[in-house]
Design an enzyme around this catalytic site. Structure first.
Site: not given
Ligand code: GLN
Length: 474
Positions: A79, A154, A178
């Site tokens: 990420k 996210s 997330s």
């Protein structure tokens, strides 16, 4: 053999048996990214040269007859709020569009020593604020199962990369859901570890009392393998802790006591989602596990409290992006210091990030602090106590992950409150700091549905055991 379908274990065995080389597997993934990622946009940047170099190092080791580490040769996505030295790290924000990480995050250092190969940085909502990746400054990621739908967020890029076979596994971060909500939307496994189980050194802080890093994988065994590498105390993150290894006894199917909190199976949930979650739980019940209804009465207030506490912490954490120390700066256009701050932040931050900075600044301001921040902290304690009480009676708690399956791109972006509701079942877990794993448990109209397994602090072993049992039954 299609090398992009493999798991960590498959890679490890294949390399040892010399069925393929690390170079071959890395090239297969890079080729797949080239072909597929035009449509999916899971990656913000691809580290082709670096990945091939890491692969060459592993092949050399194999040629020299040296032992292979657990994650050796398995290519992964990271990420884009986790630092990899020398690589761009944008957190999905314009304000960091050209920011290059000066050092490795602790999780990256640990993965490196376990033989990991980094394929690239995964797309995300700006500074991890969002549930769909629509808040990324660099374009939305598509759900590999249906390109008109969001992958969740996210960590949507990480989940989509795993689901689309554009990597073997990925790392995400989870402040309110997330890792878990995108895992559920994309049909992969994801773990939000116990608060403190994994060092956050080198991850861009969103809300420091809630943030955790965790794996997204194709199955439960891989999730455990990655978690075992990244967990543990780190002197650079004072909140990190070693596993006390308490309350982790082997539980047989018949001894397992599972609680279903009635507040998580109430109105607002899509009945088809609820049915699937219940039928997965019925499968372990048929094996002898004891299922009982429990109550987590304060969970009802979790989302409201989260949006006060998280936003308060966000407003403090994001103060560092001021156009002086990091990233995009208005210093050339503006003369005085205050104007540089204001202009850089105005140009650099998107709407959702601004909304939360304003909310947080408000709830921390004198005169409102007691009414909002302090009050929300007290409710947070109540939420945590609910979990403690529940775990005195049951070993694990099982719930849905999100009230619906993946929604359409554009469907919720204009209405923040509807968007926030997609995290209603995941946020209380961060508030209490307990671990939770999400695994696919079926499909509604060809879209994946996740089951959430929650345990007491530092009970990841037990969660993996139960998840493994369910995976075999489904
Ligand atoms: N979707 C939630 C939010 O927007 C959770 C984000 C997260 O876990 N980083 O805050």
């Amino acid at each position: 053999m299609d090398l992009t379908k493999t798991t960590i274990k498959g890679v490890n065995e294949g390399l040892k048996a010399k069925n393929f080389s690390a170079k071959e597997i890395t090239e297969s993934y890079l080729a797949r990214i080239k072909k597929e990622d035009k449509n999916i946009h899971a990656y913000l940047s691809v580290m082709e040269r670096e990945a091939l170099k890491q692969a060459a190092d592993i092949d050399e080791k194999i040629a020299d007859g040296l032992p292979l580490e657990g994650l050796a040769g398995a290519p992964c996505a990271i990420k884009d709020n986790i630092l990899i030295e020398g690589e761009k790290c944008t957190a999905g924000s314009k304000i960091l569009a050209n920011y290059v990480a000066p050092y490795d995050a602790t999780v990256i250092r640990k993965l490196r020593s376990a033989g990991a190969i980094f394929l690239g940085k995964a797309n995300m909502d700006e500074f991890a604020m969002g549930s769909s990746t629509e808040n990324s400054a660099f374009g939305v990621t598509k759900n590999p199962r249906d390109l008109e739908r969001v992958p969740g967020g996210s960590s949507g890029g990480s989940a989509a990369a795993v689901a689309a076979d554009e990597c073997v596994y990925a790392l995400g971060s989870d402040t309110g859901g997330s890792i878990r909500q995108p895992a559920s939307f994309c049909g992969v496994v994801g773990l939000k570890p116990t608060y403190g189980a994994v060092s956050r050194y080198g991850v861009m802080a969103m809300a420091s009392s809630l943030d955790q890093i965790g794996p997204l994988t194709k199955n439960v065994a891989d999730c455990q393998a990655v978690f075992n590498v990244i967990k543990g105390k780190d002197l650079r993150d004072a909140t990190s802790a070693d596993f006390p290894l308490i309350n982790i006894g082997k539980k047989g199917k018949k001894e397992l006591r599972v609680g279903l909190p009635k507040e998580y199976f109430s109105q607002g949930i899509d009945p088809a989602v609820e049915k699937l979650v219940r039928s997965a739980i019925a499968k372990i019940e048929a094996q002898g596990a004891k299922i009982e209804e429990i109550s987590l009465p304060h969970s009802e207030y979790a989302l409201a409290c989260y949006y006060i506490l998280m936003a308060s912490e966000v407003s403090a954490n994001l103060a560092r992006y001021d156009g002086i120390k990091y990233g995009v700066s208005a210093a050339k256009e503006e003369g005085d210091l205050l104007s540089i701050y204001l202009k850089s932040r105005q140009n650099g931050f998107g709407d959702e990030v601004r909304r939360r900075i304003m909310l947080g600044t408000y709830s921390l301001s004198s005169g409102y602090y007691d009414a909002y921040y302090l009050r929300a902290q007290k409710v947070r304690t109540k939420i945590t106590e609910d979990f403690k009480k529940a775990f005195a009676k049951v070993d694990l708690i099982m719930t849905p992950v999100s009230p619906t399956t993946a929604f359409k791109i554009g469907e919720k972006i204009e209405d923040p409150v509807t968007m926030y509701l997609s995290d209603i079942y995941t946020v209380p877990i961060n508030m209490a700091g307990v671990p939770a794993l999400v695994m696919p448990c079926g499909e509604v109209n060809d879209l994946p549905v996740g089951l959430q397994i929650i345990g007491p602090h530092f009970s990841e072993e037990l969660i993996f055991q139960a998840a493994d049992m369910i995976e075999k039954l489904l």
